[in-house]
Design a protein around this motif. Structure first.
Motif, PDB file in Angstrom:
ATOM      1  N   LEU A 170       2.320  -2.209  -4.020  1.00  0.00           N
ATOM      2  CA  LEU A 170       2.500  -0.876  -3.826  1.00  0.00           C
ATOM      3  C   LEU A 170       1.883  -0.096  -4.766  1.00  0.00           C
ATOM      4  O   LEU A 170       1.098  -0.846  -5.771  1.00  0.00           O
ATOM      5  CB  LEU A 170       3.886  -1.018  -3.813  1.00  0.00           C
ATOM      6  CG  LEU A 170       4.806  -1.443  -2.994  1.00  0.00           C
ATOM      7  CD1 LEU A 170       6.382  -1.583  -3.295  1.00  0.00           C
ATOM      8  CD2 LEU A 170       5.052  -1.533  -1.440  1.00  0.00           C
ATOM      9  N   ARG A 171       1.204   1.137  -4.398  1.00  0.00           N
ATOM     10  CA  ARG A 171       0.921   2.136  -4.972  1.00  0.00           C
ATOM     11  C   ARG A 171       2.138   2.411  -6.059  1.00  0.00           C
ATOM     12  O   ARG A 171       2.612   3.467  -5.555  1.00  0.00           O
ATOM     13  CB  ARG A 171      -0.340   3.148  -4.602  1.00  0.00           C
ATOM     14  CG  ARG A 171      -1.434   2.145  -3.779  1.00  0.00           C
ATOM     15  CD  ARG A 171      -1.697   3.313  -3.095  1.00  0.00           C
ATOM     16  NE  ARG A 171      -2.493   4.547  -3.445  1.00  0.00           N
ATOM     17  CZ  ARG A 171      -2.280   5.487  -2.530  1.00  0.00           C
ATOM     18  NH1 ARG A 171      -2.776   5.855  -1.000  1.00  0.00           N
ATOM     19  NH2 ARG A 171      -3.183   6.952  -2.612  1.00  0.00           N
ATOM     20  N   TYR A 172       1.656   2.698  -6.839  1.00  0.00           N
ATOM     21  CA  TYR A 172       2.889   3.182  -8.070  1.00  0.00           C
ATOM     22  C   TYR A 172       2.039   4.038  -9.022  1.00  0.00           C
ATOM     23  O   TYR A 172       1.501   4.198  -9.613  1.00  0.00           O
ATOM     24  CB  TYR A 172       3.565   2.304  -9.391  1.00  0.00           C
ATOM     25  CG  TYR A 172       4.359   2.365  -9.956  1.00  0.00           C
ATOM     26  CD1 TYR A 172       5.782   2.505  -9.507  1.00  0.00           C
ATOM     27  CD2 TYR A 172       4.187   2.564 -11.256  1.00  0.00           C
ATOM     28  CE1 TYR A 172       7.171   2.827 -10.382  1.00  0.00           C
ATOM     29  CE2 TYR A 172       5.099   3.394 -12.092  1.00  0.00           C
ATOM     30  CZ  TYR A 172       6.385   3.407 -11.764  1.00  0.00           C
ATOM     31  OH  TYR A 172       7.445   3.487 -12.652  1.00  0.00           O
ATOM     32  N   ASP A 173       3.183   4.816  -9.332  1.00  0.00           N
ATOM     33  CA  ASP A 173       3.287   6.697 -10.375  1.00  0.00           C
ATOM     34  C   ASP A 173       4.827   6.645 -10.500  1.00  0.00           C
ATOM     35  O   ASP A 173       5.585   6.366 -10.276  1.00  0.00           O
ATOM     36  CB  ASP A 173       2.202   6.804  -9.986  1.00  0.00           C
ATOM     37  CG  ASP A 173       1.350   8.410 -10.902  1.00  0.00           C
ATOM     38  OD1 ASP A 173       1.909   7.612 -12.299  1.00  0.00           O
ATOM     39  OD2 ASP A 173       0.938   9.349 -10.416  1.00  0.00           O
ATOM     40  N   GLY A 220       0.767  -0.900   0.086  1.00  0.00           N
ATOM     41  CA  GLY A 220      -0.318   0.102   0.045  1.00  0.00           C
ATOM     42  C   GLY A 220       0.627   1.674  -0.168  1.00  0.00           C
ATOM     43  O   GLY A 220       0.443   2.453  -0.076  1.00  0.00           O
ATOM     44  N   THR A 221       1.818   1.282   0.305  1.00  0.00           N
ATOM     45  CA  THR A 221       2.925   2.291   0.387  1.00  0.00           C
ATOM     46  C   THR A 221       3.043   2.975  -1.252  1.00  0.00           C
ATOM     47  O   THR A 221       3.111   2.523  -2.231  1.00  0.00           O
ATOM     48  CB  THR A 221       4.457   2.004   0.784  1.00  0.00           C
ATOM     49  OG1 THR A 221       4.726   1.387   1.475  1.00  0.00           O
ATOM     50  CG2 THR A 221       5.659   3.068   0.845  1.00  0.00           C
ATOM     51  N   PRO A 222       2.964   4.067  -1.466  1.00  0.00           N
ATOM     52  CA  PRO A 222       3.047   5.269  -2.245  1.00  0.00           C
ATOM     53  C   PRO A 222       4.414   5.083  -2.624  1.00  0.00           C
ATOM     54  O   PRO A 222       5.153   5.322  -2.060  1.00  0.00           O
ATOM     55  CB  PRO A 222       2.374   6.413  -2.654  1.00  0.00           C
ATOM     56  CG  PRO A 222       1.472   5.823  -0.694  1.00  0.00           C
ATOM     57  CD  PRO A 222       2.266   4.895   0.163  1.00  0.00           C
ATOM     58  N   TRP A 242      -1.768  11.866  -2.887  1.00  0.00           N
ATOM     59  CA  TRP A 242      -1.598  10.771  -2.550  1.00  0.00           C
ATOM     60  C   TRP A 242      -1.530  10.928  -1.004  1.00  0.00           C
ATOM     61  O   TRP A 242      -1.486  10.175  -0.095  1.00  0.00           O
ATOM     62  CB  TRP A 242      -0.182   9.745  -2.884  1.00  0.00           C
ATOM     63  CG  TRP A 242      -0.881   8.936  -3.820  1.00  0.00           C
ATOM     64  CD1 TRP A 242      -2.212   8.948  -4.333  1.00  0.00           C
ATOM     65  CD2 TRP A 242       0.042   8.328  -4.636  1.00  0.00           C
ATOM     66  NE1 TRP A 242      -1.968   7.730  -5.405  1.00  0.00           N
ATOM     67  CE2 TRP A 242      -0.069   7.141  -5.312  1.00  0.00           C
ATOM     68  CE3 TRP A 242       1.374   8.091  -5.157  1.00  0.00           C
ATOM     69  CZ2 TRP A 242       0.030   6.700  -6.305  1.00  0.00           C
ATOM     70  CZ3 TRP A 242       2.795   7.501  -5.566  1.00  0.00           C
ATOM     71  CH2 TRP A 242       1.562   6.264  -6.570  1.00  0.00           C
ATOM     72  N   SER A 269       6.271  -2.694  -7.784  1.00  0.00           N
ATOM     73  CA  SER A 269       5.435  -2.197  -6.811  1.00  0.00           C
ATOM     74  C   SER A 269       3.630  -3.380  -7.382  1.00  0.00           C
ATOM     75  O   SER A 269       3.570  -3.358  -5.692  1.00  0.00           O
ATOM     76  CB  SER A 269       4.984  -0.941  -7.063  1.00  0.00           C
ATOM     77  OG  SER A 269       6.439   0.300  -7.007  1.00  0.00           O
ATOM     78  N   LEU A 270       3.276  -3.465  -8.397  1.00  0.00           N
ATOM     79  CA  LEU A 270       2.259  -4.203  -8.583  1.00  0.00           C
ATOM     80  C   LEU A 270       2.544  -5.284  -7.870  1.00  0.00           C
ATOM     81  O   LEU A 270       1.292  -5.883  -7.547  1.00  0.00           O
ATOM     82  CB  LEU A 270       2.020  -4.542 -10.557  1.00  0.00           C
ATOM     83  CG  LEU A 270       1.035  -5.259 -10.289  1.00  0.00           C
ATOM     84  CD1 LEU A 270      -0.794  -4.741  -9.528  1.00  0.00           C
ATOM     85  CD2 LEU A 270       0.739  -5.174 -12.095  1.00  0.00           C
TER      86      LEU A 270
END
Length: 98
Positions: free
Chosen positions: A56-59, A31-33, A95, A51-52
C-alpha cells in the motif's frame, strides 16, 4: 469480518485515525493510498509497516494538539486529535488522479 474485508477490498483511498480498525488494511488492494491520522502523543509505526508489507502507499498526518507536560511519559492520552486541514487536503490531493 467479511463486511469489513469487502469494504476495504473496494477502497480507492483510505483515511483513518490511528487505531485497531486500520488492521483491516490487509484487505485493501495493493497500491491503495493510506493516510493515517496520528495523535501527537503517539509514535506507533505498525500501520506504516503493515502498508509496506502489503504493497500500500502510506503517509501519515501528525496531530498538532498540545502534548502532555514533561516529565509525564504517556504513550496514549485521552485528548482531542487536532489535524491541520490544509495539510490533510494537500496530501489527499497529491494522490488523487489529475
Amino acid at each position: 469480518v467479511a463486511e469489513q474485508a469487502e469494504l476495504l477490498a473496494g477502497s480507492e483511498f483510505v483515511v483513518g485515525v490511528h487505531g485497531a480498525a486500520l488492521a483491516n488494511l490487509v484487505f485493501a488492494p495493493p497500491g491503495t493510498p493510506v493516510l493515517e491520522l496520528m495523535p501527537a502523543n503517539m509514535r506507533a509505526r505498525m500501520y506504516g509497516r503493515l502498508s509496506l508489507a502489503t504493497g500500500l502507499r502510506y503517509d501519515m498526518v501528525m496531530g498538532r494538539e498540545p502534548l502532555p507536560p514533561q516529565p509525564i511519559h504517556i504513550t496514549q492520552l485521552d485528548a482531542d486529535l487536532v489535524i491541520d486541514v490544509d495539510d490533510l487536503a494537500a496530501r489527499v490531493d497529491a494522490w488523487l488522479p489529475a
